[in-house]
Design a protein around this motif. Sequence first.
Motif, PDB file in Angstrom:
ATOM      1  N   CYS A 150       0.842  -1.207   0.000  1.00 42.85           N
ATOM      2  CA  CYS A 150       0.000   0.000   0.000  1.00 42.85           C
ATOM      3  C   CYS A 150       0.876   1.256   0.000  1.00 42.85           C
ATOM      4  O   CYS A 150       0.556   2.249  -0.667  1.00 42.85           O
ATOM      5  N   LEU A 151       1.968   1.219   0.761  1.00 45.24           N
ATOM      6  CA  LEU A 151       2.884   2.356   0.775  1.00 45.24           C
ATOM      7  C   LEU A 151       3.434   2.640  -0.613  1.00 45.24           C
ATOM      8  O   LEU A 151       3.564   3.797  -1.029  1.00 45.24           O
ATOM      9  N   ILE A 152       3.781   1.576  -1.326  1.00 45.23           N
ATOM     10  CA  ILE A 152       4.336   1.741  -2.670  1.00 45.23           C
ATOM     11  C   ILE A 152       3.339   2.452  -3.573  1.00 45.23           C
ATOM     12  O   ILE A 152       3.726   3.252  -4.438  1.00 45.23           O
ATOM     13  N   ARG A 153       2.049   2.204  -3.365  1.00 46.42           N
ATOM     14  CA  ARG A 153       1.031   2.866  -4.184  1.00 46.42           C
ATOM     15  C   ARG A 153       0.754   4.286  -3.711  1.00 46.42           C
ATOM     16  O   ARG A 153       0.447   5.172  -4.504  1.00 46.42           O
ATOM     17  N   MET A 154       0.863   4.522  -2.395  1.00 46.41           N
ATOM     18  CA  MET A 154       0.481   5.818  -1.818  1.00 46.41           C
ATOM     19  C   MET A 154       1.613   6.834  -1.848  1.00 46.41           C
ATOM     20  O   MET A 154       1.407   8.002  -2.187  1.00 46.41           O
ATOM     21  N   GLU A 155       2.802   6.365  -1.460  1.00 45.07           N
ATOM     22  CA  GLU A 155       3.905   7.285  -1.226  1.00 45.07           C
ATOM     23  C   GLU A 155       4.633   7.630  -2.527  1.00 45.07           C
ATOM     24  O   GLU A 155       4.405   7.025  -3.578  1.00 45.07           O
ATOM     25  N   GLY A 156       5.540   8.587  -2.421  1.00 46.99           N
ATOM     26  CA  GLY A 156       6.423   8.934  -3.518  1.00 46.99           C
ATOM     27  C   GLY A 156       7.826   9.097  -2.974  1.00 46.99           C
ATOM     28  O   GLY A 156       8.075   8.995  -1.776  1.00 46.99           O
ATOM     29  N   GLY A 157       8.749   9.357  -3.845  1.00 46.11           N
ATOM     30  CA  GLY A 157      10.108   9.618  -3.408  1.00 46.11           C
ATOM     31  C   GLY A 157      10.783   8.404  -2.826  1.00 46.11           C
ATOM     32  O   GLY A 157      10.505   7.251  -3.163  1.00 46.11           O
ATOM     33  N   MET A 158      11.707   8.652  -1.890  1.00 43.14           N
ATOM     34  CA  MET A 158      12.514   7.593  -1.318  1.00 43.14           C
ATOM     35  C   MET A 158      11.689   6.651  -0.442  1.00 43.14           C
ATOM     36  O   MET A 158      12.048   5.481  -0.292  1.00 43.14           O
TER      37      MET A 158
END
Length: 998
Positions: A393-401
């Motif tokens: 889910c983080l991979i879909r939500m977040e950006g950057g590092m």
Amino acid sequence: MRAATPILSQLQSLESISEQVASLRALKNELIGHDQRKEAYVTGGIFPILAQVLALRRPGKAAAAESNRSSLSQATSNQGPGETQMSDETACLQAILIAGSLAQGGPTFLEPIFASGILFSLLTILSSADCPSTFSLPILRLLNTIADRLPLQSQEQGSRDTRLADLVLAPEPISALRRIVAQEYTTTRSQTCIELAASLVGKLCTEERHKTALAECGVLDALAVKIASFVVAQGFVLPGAEDHLQEPGALGDIPPPAPKAARLAPILRAVTVIIEQSKWRAEHFLSSPGIVTVFPKQVPGFASVDIKKGPWGSTYLSGSAVPRHHSGNPVDSLLPSVPLAHVKSSPSSANFPPLGHSGSQRRNSHSFPTPFSLAETPAPEEDENSIVPWLLCLIRMEGGMARLMAARLVTVLFRLGLAKKHRVPMFSYLLVPILIRMLDKDFQLPQENGSSEDGLITATQRSKEEAPAVLANLVMDDQELQRHAVEGGALKRLSQLLKETYNPVPESSRPMWYSDGDGPARDPESVPDDCRLGPPGYSPTLCHVMRYRENILKALAALVPFKDEYRKAVCENGVVPYIIDSLKPRPSDAPADAVSMPKNTAADGNPTPTLLAACGAARMLTRSVSVLRTSLIDAGVAQPLFVLIRHPDPEVQIAATAAICNLALDFSPMKEAIISADIIPTLCEHAHSSNIKLTIESLWALKHVVYNTPNDIKMTVVEALGPNWIRQVITQDPSVRRGMDDEIDQASGIAMGRANSAGEQVDILNPMDDLGESAEDFKMTDTMPPSKMSLDMFLPDARRRRRLVLHGNLEQSSQSRQDDIAVQEQTFDLLRNIICGGGANEMIDYLFKVLGQDELLNALASKLRPSTIQLPHRRESPSRALHVPNEILISASAMIIHIAAGLPKHRAVLMSHDELIQSLTNYFNHSHRDVRANCVWVVINLIYEEDQSDREGCRARATRLKSLGVTDMLESLREDSDLDIKERTKTAVHLLNQLLAQ
């Protein structure tokens, strides 16, 4: 010393503390942004002065500090104790800031920093209980600055520079890091300190001993709580987690949410580098209090109608009660559905045929060195932790590092077998495209602020640099993921990027101008180490390019191990010459200033990590017959590998030898080049190395070299290895060590995920079994109320700490055991190939002569005989028979096959041995098909009649085999599940019946 002399003189005079502080402030302002002045002050002796200032602040130096104060001027004595202490702290703070400013000047200032001893003083201050909060932040910044500017490993260094890691990751500083990471996000200062401490771990933790120390000392648990804080802030805590807060292993309370401005990427990076390549550390992380609190394990429940109440109020389950498993992880419902994975094809390569005999298939496709073998089998479906879908889910939500680090962590968990196998389609459709997108030229991180945390390269450059390494680890040994990456254009993009890493490197800075010529001398003999500048090292841009090149090579190697069409695609993209250029080390005789020049050609060479990655890429490409005969031979792959096999770094020697193994195959046109280049003596020398990995790879290469070569070459190899050494290797019994390890495992490791005596699978993450310790050992070390978290909670409790140590020891012992087996296996395979092909009969006689006929046959017989070990901790069973490892059975029986294929006198020798053939009869129904096939081949070779002169001998051997019960054993193989064994059995039975009927 020009401008530096007045301030240095003032600092050396120490007229008063206040004047010292003023001088330090003036010096700090004068140094900022002036590298030429920094060099002048270093050569003038600023570091000894800073070391003296910092030493007065170290714990235990109070008496020395008081003595120094008494010698100061009357003005100082008029100050109150509070003012004096404040002046001391101010002076110390200014010294830290000056050291940080000097470190920002680049690698040339690192050598005097290490020599001055100020790092030890800084870490002592940081580790003290009374360390002011104002000191923690600048010290952590200084340590990160040094870590960012450590030079890339080169040929001159030999091994990796771990001086800073050894200082920072010592026991007392690790406790300080644990304290810093464990503090709450209360202020901006504490938030920055937490992130800097995590960043420091991520940059320095490369050695196995450091990773183990961070896990055992509680840093990993403290980082897990920080991850839990982000889970809370994002609202991902599993429903019903509040009901499990008082269970053993939980925090006792939901951790406070992380502030919006807090950065998750450094925390994820630190956790990833600690658990990489160790399943036990990864499981230790998943069982940490922070993760268990927000992601409690879901326990199957029972329907209310199945729960009955007894007459005294107790409850029991009805006889028909069946536990109801949850339909799925709640976090999974937030992820998109993806198509199911296709059926995977066999991982074997059609263009990589077996050599002589079908040898061991244990060798994986890892194209760059790994300290330990990764898990080969996935965890059971119910063992996946909820952190896996949360990371997706983080991979879909977040950006950057943060996105990239989440991808890296979930990839590590997947590689260690701690993610469900059905995640492969989601990785294919979700993760692979994101990583490939990061390879695009126009890729930019959202809300780019122009620089990354180290201030040397941009955040976009940093993400592009690391994305290929994550992709390489993700697709390694998985053909489905490799297919999706290749279809997504990964090979084409990576090939183009590899070419671009050889473009001229733009340099924004110019060399400093000196009015008196070339500037200060860097290495005069009379100058103390703490006043002597070190080598300038690579520029930040060039360091980025080298790391980028390294990771691109890793990704290319990870994509092509199985498919010949992928290897051909790499060649068609025109990158083979660039891979060959990447095999060239930096010249050892290059002038000190040459590395800082803005040059980036093949002649400038590469640092050691790039050499390792290039060897891995070359090894993968040499698996293809067509590629080896065309592109690689045209590009001249052999010559740089012949140079690297003599590289001073053992890891480079291992990687180069692994690539040479494929060049030495019988179909390779470069086999003659290996012999003519006098590589055989080097391989034989490396076979005697104390580095077991180098021994294995050298024997593997020699095994290929001697196959189908003239007998004089084979004899040269035997003489260079030494008959005594060969005898010593083949007579060892590695199964004894294995049996001991298995006993230790069973005796003290029920908590290792194996079945207990009742046949039940024991949960490694929440074990409730008895390991033989008292009940007191199982209590949490935290004695505070469960609603409050203390620093002690981040030190693993006795049970988890003991289990971590046990698993770590077993992991190393298991690896050592496998290495011992591999050395013996490769030695037997080498001897087998020596008696293959033309002149085999002569070589059998030669081995019987130099090794001793009885010694060789006794060694073969011992390999077929189960060993027995004494078990002093098991009174009821004083000894136990150990099974012979399959690898040893296969290689030893293959050796017998080829001896039996020799002259009649060689067959007679085999049959005359008291127990050799008799021991072999125990394996006709072995579970491994290669062992069964070898047994049948031995029978065929022993009774095969080449001419009439041997007819009586064949009949005698057939009679002897019948008396040993071989005929009955062959009958049992007539309906074997393996078609080849069935056909070979028909041949053996026909020959036997024909001879016995005469």
